[in-house]
Design a protein around this motif. Structure first.
Motif, PDB file in Angstrom:
ATOM      1  N   VAL A  21      46.616  62.839  62.099  1.00 27.04           N
ATOM      2  CA  VAL A  21      45.334  62.244  62.488  1.00 27.04           C
ATOM      3  C   VAL A  21      44.828  62.885  63.781  1.00 27.04           C
ATOM      4  N   ALA A  22      45.730  63.025  64.747  1.00 19.68           N
ATOM      5  CA  ALA A  22      45.317  63.612  66.033  1.00 19.68           C
ATOM      6  C   ALA A  22      44.877  65.061  65.863  1.00 19.68           C
ATOM      7  N   MET A  23      45.583  65.810  65.029  1.00 23.19           N
ATOM      8  CA  MET A  23      45.192  67.210  64.794  1.00 23.19           C
ATOM      9  C   MET A  23      43.797  67.263  64.168  1.00 23.19           C
ATOM     10  N   ALA A  24      43.560  66.417  63.176  1.00 18.15           N
ATOM     11  CA  ALA A  24      42.252  66.437  62.513  1.00 18.15           C
ATOM     12  C   ALA A  24      41.145  66.023  63.480  1.00 18.15           C
ATOM     13  N   ARG A  78      45.481  75.997  61.081  1.00 19.33           N
ATOM     14  CA  ARG A  78      45.355  75.087  62.221  1.00 19.33           C
ATOM     15  C   ARG A  78      46.548  74.122  62.290  1.00 19.33           C
ATOM     16  N   GLN A  79      46.997  73.681  61.110  1.00 25.62           N
ATOM     17  CA  GLN A  79      48.157  72.791  61.114  1.00 25.62           C
ATOM     18  C   GLN A  79      49.368  73.489  61.726  1.00 25.62           C
ATOM     19  N   ARG A  80      49.551  74.726  61.314  1.00 22.91           N
ATOM     20  CA  ARG A  80      50.683  75.500  61.836  1.00 22.91           C
ATOM     21  C   ARG A  80      50.557  75.715  63.342  1.00 22.91           C
ATOM     22  N   ALA A  81      49.344  75.996  63.780  1.00 19.25           N
ATOM     23  CA  ALA A  81      49.133  76.237  65.212  1.00 19.25           C
ATOM     24  C   ALA A  81      49.429  74.975  66.029  1.00 19.25           C
ATOM     25  N   PHE A  82      48.951  73.829  65.527  1.00 16.57           N
ATOM     26  CA  PHE A  82      49.205  72.581  66.255  1.00 16.57           C
ATOM     27  C   PHE A  82      50.700  72.266  66.292  1.00 16.57           C
ATOM     28  N   LEU A  83      51.345  72.425  65.137  1.00 19.55           N
ATOM     29  CA  LEU A  83      52.781  72.124  65.092  1.00 19.55           C
ATOM     30  C   LEU A  83      53.553  73.036  66.043  1.00 19.55           C
ATOM     31  N   SER A  84      53.092  74.283  66.104  1.00 17.23           N
ATOM     32  CA  SER A  84      53.770  75.219  66.998  1.00 17.23           C
ATOM     33  C   SER A  84      53.570  74.819  68.461  1.00 17.23           C
ATOM     34  N   ARG A  85      52.347  74.410  68.804  1.00 22.46           N
ATOM     35  CA  ARG A  85      52.104  74.021  70.208  1.00 22.46           C
ATOM     36  C   ARG A  85      52.828  72.729  70.566  1.00 22.46           C
ATOM     37  N   LEU A  86      53.128  71.927  69.561  1.00 23.92           N
ATOM     38  CA  LEU A  86      53.904  70.710  69.828  1.00 23.92           C
ATOM     39  C   LEU A  86      55.410  70.981  69.807  1.00 23.92           C
TER      40      LEU A  86
END
Lengths: 567, 204
Positions: free
Chosen positions: A289-292, A352-360
């Motif tokens: 949800v936060a990523m979206a 984008r999902q991959r990028a967010f997961l990576s930054r987290l």
């Protein structure tokens, strides 16, 4: 030389009376005397040089007979409570060549004093062929005294430094243990072995971020819940949401680091917080949800998502309790809709999902100081297609450690700043990386709070502490592929107080069997949420967070976007 | 050496005006010149002084060494006692005592008072709207600051009976009855409803 000169006049005056051979003898004596004097002066010089060498060239540590530092630095918690220390223990050794008397009789007498040491082992040591062998180590002072009174010259009572973990099994997975030679073999002992043995820093203790009181509460509550639910294992972590310091880290069953034995390295006693990876299920939904929200693919919180099942080849994504109507964004989280989360992830897209997961930090081993770190399991970039995006959107297809989840939750609720978790006490927070905006964090905080008051995490609500969080129930994979519907890993990740989050708590149970007293359910809301609540109830006052029944988190961002639960 | 040798020869007769020479001095070996005696004396004095200083320093060093050993011994004893104390009060042991003997429960949120006026609540019988109020540990009346822990079942099994069913909505905002209680004189209320128990009997 002075003596020789003083004798000279007398020799000269009586020279006429002396025969020639006496003069020669005297001259010879003078020479010998001179040689003796030279030797004496040389000896004195050697002694003086040796004294100088002892005084100036010897290292200072060897001269300090009294205040010799311990062989290994202490480990203390953030309040200075000693967790690991070193003391001079007794050990019994034998020099078989010096033994007198009957060895069999001696073995029996030693066994009577040291019943925990087997008679064959003692006998083997006494009949050892070499010059020296240990019979038993870590023996008590009374036992050492009794052994000394045996009067056997071949027995040697040695003093040797031993590591002592004062609180027993408390924080065993964090502290680790040392091997027989005093080198770190696991945990912090291994990670900071050089630092702990450094002669220059041995006198100053290693300060961990742990709070032993919080650690004790976490372990006790997890153990209670594990027994009540007859679960295989339990694990939990308490993280400071602002600094990502680990205040408590528990993995049960644990071991006693004072006597780790072979059990400590068995897989069932591994560190499930930093080493064990598994799919965490729905507790990753708030991240979706936060990523979206952050990526802008969610235009409005009132946007709705249908709950009709999604078919992906052979697989079908459906909700556990499907609603007959589309759900708003907060409702997707509150009701834990798999379909809604998958649709949100679909809108987000793979890159984008991959990028967010990576930054987290969810795509790399968790950057904590322990050597026991698990590598997350996720699809390769080439395989990260729509099915992967959707399944990861509701918490499957990505296996991480609970500490990964805790650090990501800290970033989610603290205003959007990710800091790598640490086991060392920090005077100032480490540099942070912004992952979410403060507004996104504020919205998700409200959703997490309502997920507890109105959703699946109601049993986690600790009155007065404004708890927010999300349950997660994941099925364990079968060895041959697919999922085993009878074996769950249930988790709860949450934070408190949600109006200004200070601490993140993640607790998990491995294969809970259900408690008949509470209906026998095996989902996270029944099995593990009560443990979270009990931990918060006991830990919050200790950490200086007073309860306030008159306050509530800021729910304005999602007001009117969900249906309150029927009373 | 030459002067010493000439001391044994007769005085020369070819010098008549010369006065009678002084008696021949004794050999140098039997009568050392005063300068040499002074040197020997000085050497002995310096050696004695140096030795006494050295002995004093040595004694001082020995005392310091003994003190250091005593300190080290005491430090070892302190460490041993500290470790023993830490082991006796280890947290898992305290938890065991708590679970099996003391049976303390975590503090209820209702035991934390936001404002002093709420203390007056404890002077009254449990008010109806708030349900079963937590009672102080060993006595009735206003709770002491340290009595925020109420006796009860073990924390894991039932941490707080009053927290009860998850459906109960927590009270929002200050309870109006608290303000009434704070504004009402306490004495008549207490007189109308005297508390029972040994403490009440002891009160005249």
């Amino acid at each position: 030389m002075t003596i020789a000169v003083a004798l000279a006049p007398e020799l000269r005056t009586s020279g006429r009376r002396l025969a020639g051979h006496r003069q020669e003898a005297l001259a010879q004596a003078r020479q010998r005397l001179a040689v003796v004097v030279l030797v004496l002066v040389g000896l004195v010089g050697v002694l003086a040089l040796r004294l100088l060498a002892l005084a100036l060239l010897e290292p200072a540590a060897s001269r300090r007979v009294s205040a010799s530092p311990p062989g290994r630095a202490e480990i203390v918690d953030r309040n200075g409570l000693v967790l690991a220390t070193t003391y001079q223990a007794y050990a019994l050794a034998v020099r078989p060549g010096d033994l007198v008397g009957d060895r069999e009789e001696l073995a029996r007498r030693i066994h009577a004093i040291l019943p925990h040491r087997s008679l064959p082992a003692i006998r083997a040591a006494l009949h050892h062929q070499g010059p020296f062998r240990f019979v038993a180590r870590r023996i008590l002072p009374e036992e050492a005294e009794a052994l000394r009174r045996l009067g056997e010259p071949g027995l040697v009572i040695e003093r040797e430094p031993e590591r002592l973990y004062t609180h027993g099994a408390l924080a065993a997975h964090v502290l680790g243990f040392t091997d027989i030679d005093g080198h770190g073999a696991a945990g912090i002992e291994r990670a900071f072995d050089a630092r702990l043995r450094d002669p220059a820093r041995r006198h100053e203790p290693l300060v961990l971020a742990l709070d032993a009181r919080v650690q004790q509460v976490l372990e006790a509550e997890l153990e209670h819940q594990r027994q009540r639910q007859r679960a295989l294992a339990a694990a939990g972590v308490v993280l400071d949401a602002r600094t990502s310091e680990v205040l408590a880290l528990a993995s049960l069953p644990a071991f006693n680091p004072n006597a780790p034995g072979p059990a400590a390295t068995q897989p069932d006693r591994m560190n499930r917080i930093t080493l064990g990876v598994h799919e965490l299920g729905s507790i990753l939904k708030p991240l979706t949800v936060a990523m979206a929200l952050e990526a802008g693919t969610l235009t409005s919180l009132s946007q709705t998502f249908p709950t009709t099942p999604i078919h992906l080849g052979r697989h079908r994504i459906r909700d556990l309790k499907p609603r007959a109507r589309p759900l708003t964004v907060p409702e997707v989280l509150i009701l834990s809709s798999n379909v809604g989360s998958a649709r949100m992830a679909e809108g987000l897209g793979a890159s984008r999902q991959r990028a967010f997961l990576s930054r987290l930090g969810l795509l790399a081993p968790v950057p904590v100081e322990l050597p026991e770190r698990g590598r997350p399991l996720f699809p390769r970039e080439a395989d990260w297609g729509l099915p992967a995006v959707m399944t990861i959107g509701f918490g499957h297809g990505l296996a991480v450690t609970p500490l990964h989840a805790a650090a990501a939750y800290a970033a989610l609720v603290n205003g959007g700043l990710y800091r790598p978790p640490t086991l060392l006490k920090r005077d100032s927070p480490a540099p942070a990386q912004r992952v979410f905006s403060a507004e996104t964090s504020r919205i998700v905080r409200a959703m997490l709070r309502v997920a507890v008051t109105e959703g699946t995490g109601r049993r986690a609500d600790a009155p007065g502490y404004r708890v927010g969080g999300k349950t997660g129930t994941a099925e364990k994979p079968k060895p041959g592929g697919g999922y085993d519907h009878r074996r769950n890993v249930t988790s709860f990740a949450g934070a408190f107080p949600m109006d200004d989050p200070r601490y993140v708590v993640v607790v998990t149970l491995d294969e809970p069997q259900g408690d008949p007293a509470t209906g026998g359910g095996r989902t996270a809301g029944v099995t593990v949420a009560p443990a979270f609540r009990n931990v918060v109830l006991r830990v919050a006052p200790v950490l200086g967070i007073p309860p306030d029944l008159g306050r509530e988190a800021d729910l304005a961002p999602i007001a009117g976007l969900y249906e309150p639960r029927a009373p | 050496m030459r002067a010493m040798t000439s001391g044994h020869e007769r005085p020369a007769r070819s010098r008549p005006g010369a006065k009678r020479a002084a008696p021949a001095p004794r050999p140098a070996a039997r009568r050392p010149p005063p300068r040499r005696a002074g040197l020997v004396l000085a050497t002995v004095l310096v050696a004695l002084a140096g030795y006494s200083v050295s002995a004093a320093v040595s004694a001082e060093r020995r005392a310091v060494e003994r003190l250091a050993r005593e300190n080290a011994d005491l430090a070892r004893q302190v460490t041993a006692l500290r470790v023993e104390l830490a082991i006796r009060m280890r947290l898992p042991q305290l938890q065991r005592w708590n679970d099996e003997v003391l049976r303390l429960a975590p503090a209820d949120a209702r035991q934390f008072l936001v404002r002093p006026a709420e203390l007056a609540l404890y002077a009254l019988p449990p008010p109806e709207p708030l349900g079963p109020a937590p009672r102080p540990v060993a006595h009735r009346g206003p709770p002491s600051p340290g009595s925020s822990i109420a006796p009860g079942p073990p924390p894991a099994s039932a941490p707080a009976p009053a927290l009860g069913a998850p459906g109960d909505p927590p009270p929002r905002g200050p309870n109006p009855s608290l303000l009434l209680v704070a504004a009402t004189p306490a004495a008549p209320t207490l007189a109308a409803d005297p508390p029972a128990g040994p403490a009440a009997e002891a009160t005249p």
